[in-house]
Design a protein around this motif. Structure first.
Motif, PDB file in Angstrom:
ATOM      1  N   ARG A 196      39.062  29.678  38.316  1.00 18.94           N
ATOM      2  CA  ARG A 196      39.661  30.998  38.135  1.00 18.94           C
ATOM      3  C   ARG A 196      39.909  31.266  36.652  1.00 18.94           C
ATOM      4  O   ARG A 196      40.351  30.392  35.907  1.00 18.94           O
ATOM      5  CB  ARG A 196      40.968  31.098  38.921  1.00 18.94           C
ATOM      6  CG  ARG A 196      40.789  30.781  40.395  1.00 18.94           C
ATOM      7  CD  ARG A 196      42.016  31.060  41.214  1.00 18.94           C
ATOM      8  NE  ARG A 196      43.213  30.383  40.725  1.00 18.94           N
ATOM      9  CZ  ARG A 196      44.339  30.286  41.422  1.00 18.94           C
ATOM     10  NH1 ARG A 196      44.407  30.819  42.628  1.00 18.94           N
ATOM     11  NH2 ARG A 196      45.380  29.675  40.921  1.00 18.94           N
ATOM     12  N   VAL A 197      39.603  32.500  36.244  1.00 18.54           N
ATOM     13  CA  VAL A 197      39.733  32.893  34.837  1.00 18.54           C
ATOM     14  C   VAL A 197      40.720  34.045  34.735  1.00 18.54           C
ATOM     15  O   VAL A 197      40.578  35.066  35.425  1.00 18.54           O
ATOM     16  CB  VAL A 197      38.369  33.300  34.243  1.00 18.54           C
ATOM     17  CG1 VAL A 197      38.518  33.669  32.761  1.00 18.54           C
ATOM     18  CG2 VAL A 197      37.362  32.176  34.420  1.00 18.54           C
ATOM     19  N   LYS A 198      41.701  33.909  33.851  1.00 15.73           N
ATOM     20  CA  LYS A 198      42.698  34.961  33.640  1.00 15.73           C
ATOM     21  C   LYS A 198      42.051  36.194  33.024  1.00 15.73           C
ATOM     22  O   LYS A 198      41.196  36.072  32.143  1.00 15.73           O
ATOM     23  CB  LYS A 198      43.808  34.437  32.728  1.00 15.73           C
ATOM     24  CG  LYS A 198      44.886  35.455  32.413  1.00 15.73           C
ATOM     25  CD  LYS A 198      45.909  34.887  31.446  1.00 15.73           C
ATOM     26  CE  LYS A 198      46.927  35.948  31.038  1.00 15.73           C
ATOM     27  NZ  LYS A 198      47.920  35.420  30.073  1.00 15.73           N
ATOM     28  N   PRO A 199      42.447  37.392  33.433  1.00 18.99           N
ATOM     29  CA  PRO A 199      41.882  38.609  32.827  1.00 18.99           C
ATOM     30  C   PRO A 199      42.235  38.716  31.345  1.00 18.99           C
ATOM     31  O   PRO A 199      43.307  38.249  30.920  1.00 18.99           O
ATOM     32  CB  PRO A 199      42.527  39.749  33.626  1.00 18.99           C
ATOM     33  CG  PRO A 199      43.053  39.107  34.874  1.00 18.99           C
ATOM     34  CD  PRO A 199      43.395  37.701  34.527  1.00 18.99           C
ATOM     35  N   PHE A 201      38.120  36.149  36.674  1.00 22.14           N
ATOM     36  CA  PHE A 201      37.489  35.686  37.914  1.00 22.14           C
ATOM     37  C   PHE A 201      38.553  34.982  38.756  1.00 22.14           C
ATOM     38  O   PHE A 201      39.252  34.103  38.249  1.00 22.14           O
ATOM     39  CB  PHE A 201      36.349  34.712  37.635  1.00 22.14           C
ATOM     40  CG  PHE A 201      35.632  34.270  38.891  1.00 22.14           C
ATOM     41  CD1 PHE A 201      34.609  35.027  39.426  1.00 22.14           C
ATOM     42  CD2 PHE A 201      36.028  33.115  39.548  1.00 22.14           C
ATOM     43  CE1 PHE A 201      33.975  34.632  40.589  1.00 22.14           C
ATOM     44  CE2 PHE A 201      35.397  32.712  40.717  1.00 22.14           C
ATOM     45  CZ  PHE A 201      34.365  33.476  41.229  1.00 22.14           C
ATOM     46  N   PRO A 202      38.701  35.372  40.022  1.00 15.29           N
ATOM     47  CA  PRO A 202      37.979  36.431  40.728  1.00 15.29           C
ATOM     48  C   PRO A 202      38.201  37.803  40.077  1.00 15.29           C
ATOM     49  O   PRO A 202      39.046  37.957  39.218  1.00 15.29           O
ATOM     50  CB  PRO A 202      38.562  36.387  42.141  1.00 15.29           C
ATOM     51  CG  PRO A 202      39.248  35.072  42.245  1.00 15.29           C
ATOM     52  CD  PRO A 202      39.695  34.720  40.882  1.00 15.29           C
ATOM     53  N   ARG A 203      37.422  38.771  40.523  1.00 11.12           N
ATOM     54  CA  ARG A 203      37.456  40.101  39.934  1.00 11.12           C
ATOM     55  C   ARG A 203      38.872  40.670  39.949  1.00 11.12           C
ATOM     56  O   ARG A 203      39.602  40.547  40.934  1.00 11.12           O
ATOM     57  CB  ARG A 203      36.508  41.022  40.699  1.00 11.12           C
ATOM     58  CG  ARG A 203      36.351  42.401  40.090  1.00 11.12           C
ATOM     59  CD  ARG A 203      35.327  43.195  40.860  1.00 11.12           C
ATOM     60  NE  ARG A 203      35.197  44.552  40.341  1.00 11.12           N
ATOM     61  CZ  ARG A 203      34.353  45.450  40.812  1.00 11.12           C
ATOM     62  NH1 ARG A 203      33.571  45.131  41.836  1.00 11.12           N
ATOM     63  NH2 ARG A 203      34.287  46.653  40.287  1.00 11.12           N
ATOM     64  N   SER A 204      39.226  41.304  38.846  1.00 11.66           N
ATOM     65  CA  SER A 204      40.590  41.807  38.678  1.00 11.66           C
ATOM     66  C   SER A 204      40.875  43.006  39.575  1.00 11.66           C
ATOM     67  O   SER A 204      39.990  43.807  39.872  1.00 11.66           O
ATOM     68  CB  SER A 204      40.833  42.206  37.220  1.00 11.66           C
ATOM     69  OG  SER A 204      40.766  41.092  36.368  1.00 11.66           O
ATOM     70  N   GLN A 205      42.137  43.102  39.964  1.00 11.07           N
ATOM     71  CA  GLN A 205      42.680  44.294  40.602  1.00 11.07           C
ATOM     72  C   GLN A 205      43.555  45.011  39.572  1.00 11.07           C
ATOM     73  O   GLN A 205      44.116  44.367  38.677  1.00 11.07           O
ATOM     74  CB  GLN A 205      43.500  43.931  41.841  1.00 11.07           C
ATOM     75  CG  GLN A 205      42.688  43.264  42.949  1.00 11.07           C
ATOM     76  CD  GLN A 205      41.706  44.242  43.582  1.00 11.07           C
ATOM     77  OE1 GLN A 205      42.056  45.351  43.950  1.00 11.07           O
ATOM     78  NE2 GLN A 205      40.466  43.800  43.731  1.00 11.07           N
TER      79      GLN A 205
END
Length: 309
Positions: A135-138, A165-169
């Motif tokens: 997981r990658v921080k936005p 990642f996962p795609r940001s909300q």
């Protein structure tokens, strides 16, 4: 069967038979299991891919790890007792077959397959597939907010980032208060007319009101963390219809005055051409003993032989 007393009898070097008094017989084989088939970790953290050997009789089995990314051909990450590929210097094998990745990066997101070959077992091969997600921080999102909008007009605010990642909300805030997806769910936004898309990050007003003015900012979030853009002011102003009409009238009057002035100037001859003025010039009569010669400039002359005052 639990009712059968268990006796172990070594038959040969290649197999181990479990003989029961009741006549039941079982053969040992290599069997793998994992404590987590879908592990995850935040970027730059450590993660272990569990591969446990539940049963085996071979003393030194062959252990291999392969990485499968985006449907491509598998690549070795552990082969012949060595870490290889893009995990070299970033991973190690913990006995008997668990793979430990340190300083995990987003490129480590993939399927990993643990394979164990045991030549001395009746079943000589087993494998387990593990789905690893890093997981990658936005990052700080790019936000677009109009500076000023007239009352009753539409307006669109956008927010986007591509690293998480996962795609940001996405969430939108006005004056530090979260804007709900449904305006009817909050008394402060009950009369507002907008559509908020948390997946694309857009906030669209169909008809802006004076109450919609304020400081707007966006937040991008996922399981790894959150990031926000700086607040931006959106002003909402009234359209001055009387001022617009008055301005148009002033422009019309000015244009009319210019037109009348040009017409009057033409009638009075202010725009007569230089050619017309030159054609009206009359050459002075010749005096006795004086010979005049015209020059190129109309109206100019000089004497040729003699000059009499």
């Amino acid at each position: 069967h639990t009712s059968c007393p268990l006796h172990c009898v070594k038959i040969d070097a290649n197999s181990l038979l479990l003989v029961f008094i009741t006549g039941c017989v079982s053969v040992l084989a290599v069997v793998l299991k994992t404590s987590n088939k879908t592990p995850w970790a935040n970027e730059f953290e450590s993660i272990e891919l569990s591969c446990l050997i539940e049963s085996i009789s071979t003393v030194n089995p062959r252990i291999e790890w392969k990485k499968i990314k985006n449907g491509e051909q598998p690549s070795y990450v552990y082969y012949e007792k060595k870490i290889s590929g893009d995990l070299e210097n970033r991973a190690r094998l913990r006995e008997p077959a668990t793979l430990v990745i340190v300083n995990a990066t987003r490129s480590d997101t993939a399927f990993y397959r643990c394979e164990v070959t045991a030549p001395s077992d009746h079943k000589t091969f087993d494998e387990i597939l593990i789905d690893l997600r890093i997981r990658v921080k936005p990052v700080v999102p790019t936000c677009s907010v109009p500076k000023s909008v007239p009352v009753g007009k539409s307006a669109e605010l956008s927010c986007v980032e591509h690293e998480g990642f996962p795609r940001s909300q996405y969430q939108w805030f006005r004056n530090k208060e979260e804007i709900p997806e449904d305006p009817k769910s909050s008394p402060k936004f009950f009369n507002s007319s907008y559509v908020l898309n948390g997946e694309s990050g857009t906030l669209k007003f169909s008809a802006v009101r004076k109450e919609d003015a304020g400081q707007y900012y966006c937040r991008a979030k996922n399981e790894a963390g959150v990031s926000e853009c700086a607040p931006q002011m959106m002003e909402v102003y009234d359209i001055n219809i009387a001022g617009i009409v008055l301005g148009v009238l002033v422009v019309v009057v000015v244009l009319l005055c210019i037109t009348v002035g040009i017409c009057c100037a033409y009638r009075r001859g202010y725009f007569a051409s230089q050619k017309q003025m030159g054609s009206n010039y009359k050459t002075p009569g010749k005096g006795d003993g004086v010979d005049y010669v015209r020059t190129e400039d109309e109206g100019d002359f000089r004497h040729k032989s003699s000059f009499v005052i």
